[in-house]
Design an enzyme around this catalytic site. Structure first.
Site, PDB file in Angstrom:
ATOM      1  N   ARG A 229      49.102  52.696  38.831  1.00 21.52           N
ATOM      2  CA  ARG A 229      47.723  52.981  39.225  1.00 21.52           C
ATOM      3  C   ARG A 229      47.592  54.487  39.444  1.00 21.52           C
ATOM      4  NH1 ARG A 229      46.333  48.783  37.379  1.00 21.52           N
ATOM      5  NH2 ARG A 229      45.479  46.991  38.475  1.00 21.52           N
ATOM      6  N   HIS A 277      43.476  53.237  30.258  1.00 21.39           N
ATOM      7  CA  HIS A 277      43.828  52.012  30.996  1.00 21.39           C
ATOM      8  C   HIS A 277      43.885  50.806  30.043  1.00 21.39           C
ATOM      9  CE1 HIS A 277      43.699  49.969  35.208  1.00 21.39           C
ATOM     10  NE2 HIS A 277      44.373  49.226  34.339  1.00 21.39           N
TER      11      HIS A 277
HETATM   12  P1  NDP Z   1      55.125  42.651  40.486  1.00 20.66           P
HETATM   13  O1  NDP Z   1      54.563  42.294  41.813  1.00 20.66           O
HETATM   14  O2  NDP Z   1      55.755  41.579  39.677  1.00 20.66           O
HETATM   15  O3  NDP Z   1      56.195  43.829  40.643  1.00 20.66           O
HETATM   16  C1  NDP Z   1      55.953  44.931  41.457  1.00 20.66           C
HETATM   17  C2  NDP Z   1      57.241  45.720  41.591  1.00 20.66           C
HETATM   18  O4  NDP Z   1      56.952  46.913  42.329  1.00 20.66           O
HETATM   19  C3  NDP Z   1      58.318  44.966  42.367  1.00 20.66           C
HETATM   20  O5  NDP Z   1      59.583  45.224  41.834  1.00 20.66           O
HETATM   21  C4  NDP Z   1      58.187  45.557  43.764  1.00 20.66           C
HETATM   22  O6  NDP Z   1      59.360  45.513  44.550  1.00 20.66           O
HETATM   23  C5  NDP Z   1      57.856  46.990  43.423  1.00 20.66           C
HETATM   24  N1  NDP Z   1      57.237  47.663  44.558  1.00 20.66           N
HETATM   25  C6  NDP Z   1      56.093  47.358  45.216  1.00 20.66           C
HETATM   26  N2  NDP Z   1      55.889  48.198  46.239  1.00 20.66           N
HETATM   27  C7  NDP Z   1      56.945  49.038  46.242  1.00 20.66           C
HETATM   28  C8  NDP Z   1      57.309  50.118  47.079  1.00 20.66           C
HETATM   29  N3  NDP Z   1      56.573  50.500  48.118  1.00 20.66           N
HETATM   30  N4  NDP Z   1      58.448  50.772  46.806  1.00 20.66           N
HETATM   31  C9  NDP Z   1      59.235  50.383  45.763  1.00 20.66           C
HETATM   32  N5  NDP Z   1      58.951  49.367  44.930  1.00 20.66           N
HETATM   33  C10 NDP Z   1      57.807  48.704  45.174  1.00 20.66           C
HETATM   34  O7  NDP Z   1      53.940  43.338  39.660  1.00 20.66           O
HETATM   35  P2  NDP Z   1      53.757  43.441  38.074  1.00 20.66           P
HETATM   36  O8  NDP Z   1      55.014  43.934  37.484  1.00 20.66           O
HETATM   37  O9  NDP Z   1      53.179  42.188  37.538  1.00 20.66           O
HETATM   38  O10 NDP Z   1      52.603  44.558  37.985  1.00 20.66           O
HETATM   39  C11 NDP Z   1      52.819  45.834  38.523  1.00 20.66           C
HETATM   40  C12 NDP Z   1      51.568  46.701  38.435  1.00 20.66           C
HETATM   41  O11 NDP Z   1      51.328  47.114  37.098  1.00 20.66           O
HETATM   42  C13 NDP Z   1      50.246  46.053  38.832  1.00 20.66           C
HETATM   43  O12 NDP Z   1      50.113  45.930  40.220  1.00 20.66           O
HETATM   44  C14 NDP Z   1      49.253  47.029  38.235  1.00 20.66           C
HETATM   45  O13 NDP Z   1      48.999  48.085  39.144  1.00 20.66           O
HETATM   46  C15 NDP Z   1      49.994  47.582  37.017  1.00 20.66           C
HETATM   47  N6  NDP Z   1      49.384  47.119  35.781  1.00 20.66           N
HETATM   48  C16 NDP Z   1      48.821  48.037  34.938  1.00 20.66           C
HETATM   49  C17 NDP Z   1      48.270  47.660  33.743  1.00 20.66           C
HETATM   50  C18 NDP Z   1      47.713  48.663  32.797  1.00 20.66           C
HETATM   51  O14 NDP Z   1      47.115  48.268  31.789  1.00 20.66           O
HETATM   52  N7  NDP Z   1      47.886  49.952  33.064  1.00 20.66           N
HETATM   53  C19 NDP Z   1      48.260  46.256  33.333  1.00 20.66           C
HETATM   54  C20 NDP Z   1      48.868  45.371  34.276  1.00 20.66           C
HETATM   55  C21 NDP Z   1      49.407  45.790  35.456  1.00 20.66           C
HETATM   56  P3  NDP Z   1      60.047  44.108  44.942  1.00 20.66           P
HETATM   57  O15 NDP Z   1      60.754  43.671  43.685  1.00 20.66           O
HETATM   58  O16 NDP Z   1      60.980  44.443  46.025  1.00 20.66           O
HETATM   59  O17 NDP Z   1      58.933  43.180  45.333  1.00 20.66           O
HETATM   60  C1  OXD Z   2      45.958  44.837  35.530  1.00 15.86           C
HETATM   61  C2  OXD Z   2      45.430  45.972  34.777  1.00 15.86           C
HETATM   62  O1  OXD Z   2      46.241  44.979  36.717  1.00 15.86           O
HETATM   63  O2  OXD Z   2      44.963  45.768  33.643  1.00 15.86           O
HETATM   64  O3  OXD Z   2      46.120  43.753  34.931  1.00 15.86           O
HETATM   65  O4  OXD Z   2      45.472  47.092  35.259  1.00 15.86           O
END
Ligand code: NDP
Ligand code: OXD
Length: 314
Positions: A229, A277
């Protein structure tokens, strides 16, 4: 009659509302699909399928049984100060989304690794020159976020030979990836990283996390790729690090303000690649099964498929 309210503030998703309606109808014809603003009686809405819901909208649905996110991220839901407490939230998790993210991450990691931006410049100048090129095993890619999307991309980066390390909040095991976690693991993780990829969710802990101090912990000449993000990055600090040469290149899919304002310097920076995005788009054909499954589960008193923990914020 079970009723679903569809709301999206994104033109891309919103303009495809008929597609969503038809796709949902194919899988659950008995569901009444209402697209905002044609909500009808708000008391009849059982489920809300949303992207960046207008603040207060969800609180205005007195009989809401679950909130279904149109994205993997849920920051767009938690941004609502009037978000009703106690209503389960489900987010997108599916192979299609992981595949799309993997494509985008691999494309840009390989582009940084193989110095494609510089070759594009050389082509424009009609210069035939080769640039020094380490092989993948000599390049350390650091992936922040080892969840559904980051974990998948990290595994695939390792499978093509990169030296891959990862960082998460709690300990994680990903095949082929050396994992770090927590604030204590961050310094060591950054110190090793040549190409930093962020796929982190936006939470209070990750907001403005990628600032001058954070970037200074990367080796000089490291590059940055962000699909998490935009609000995680202090963009002025990133621009300063690019200008000083500390960061060699950045590819950004997400921004503090979206759409990126036309006057924003990131558009024209010679070492920045902007994508709007689109790293991983939510495909209704993939999401619809989850929506139907979530509704069926809640109707029989079970938990949604991919529950979000409000305490963690993701
Ligand atoms: P998940 O919840 O499956 O994974 C999130 C990961 O981030 C986990 O490994 C988590 O740690 C880690 N994390 C969260 N907070 C912290 C922190 N403070 N410090 C270190 N690590 C942290 O999410 P997804 O993989 O499904 O999605 C991740 C993000 O990708 C979404 O929230 C969104 O913002 C972004 N996204 C962007 C898109 C785009 O088109 N640009 C599309 C889809 C998603 P832990 O394993 O310990 O829980
Ligand atoms: C999502 C994105 O969170 O598209 O799925 O950013």
């Amino acid at each position: 009659m079970t009723t679903l309210l569809f709301y999206s503030d994104s033109d891309d998703i919103g303009s495809r509302v008929d597609w969503w309606r038809d796709t949902v109808a194919e899988h659950m014809p008995e569901l009444e699909f209402r697209a905002w603003p044609d909500t009808g009686d708000l008391a009849e809405i059982d489920y809300a399928l949303v992207w960046k819901p207008e603040p207060g909208l969800l609180a205005s649905l007195p009989n809401l049984k679950a909130i279904l996110s149109l994205g993997a991220g849920v920051d767009h839901i938690f941004a609502d100060p009037q978000l009703p407490q106690g209503v389960p939230i489900s987010r997108v998790v599916n192979e299609n989304m992981a595949l799309r993210m993997r494509e985008w991450v691999l494309l840009h990691v390989l582009s940084h690794h193989r110095r494609q931006r510089e070759y594009n410049q050389l082509q424009r100048a009609r210069v035939w020159r080769d640039l020094e090129q380490p092989h993948a095993g000599e390049r350390c890619v650091g992936v922040m976020g080892l969840g559904e999307l980051g974990g998948d991309s990290a595994r695939h980066l390792a499978s093509i030979g990169f030296d891959v390390i990862g960082w998460s909040r709690s300990p994680r095991e990903v095949p082929g990836v050396r994992a770090f976690h927590g604030r204590d693991g961050l310094k060591a993780f950054l110190a090793e990283t040549d190409i930093l990829v962020s796929v982190l969710p936006l939470t209070p802990e990750t907001t403005d996390m990628i600032n001058a101090d954070f970037l200074s912990r990367l080796p000089r000449g490291a590059s940055f790729i962000n699909a998490g993000r935009g609000q995680q990055v202090v963009e002025a600090d990133l621009l300063a690090a690019l200008d000083s040469g500390h960061i060699s290149e950045a590819t950004l899919d997400v921004f503090q303000t979206e759409p990126l304002p036309v006057t924003d310097p990131l558009w024209t920076h010679p070492r920045v690649t902007v994508t709007p995005h689109i790293a991983a788009f939510t495909d209704p054909r993939a999401l619809v099964r989850q929506v139907v499954e979530d509704i069926r589960r809640v109707e029989r008193g079970a938990e949604v498929t991919n529950p979000v923990d409000p305490a963690r914020g993701y």
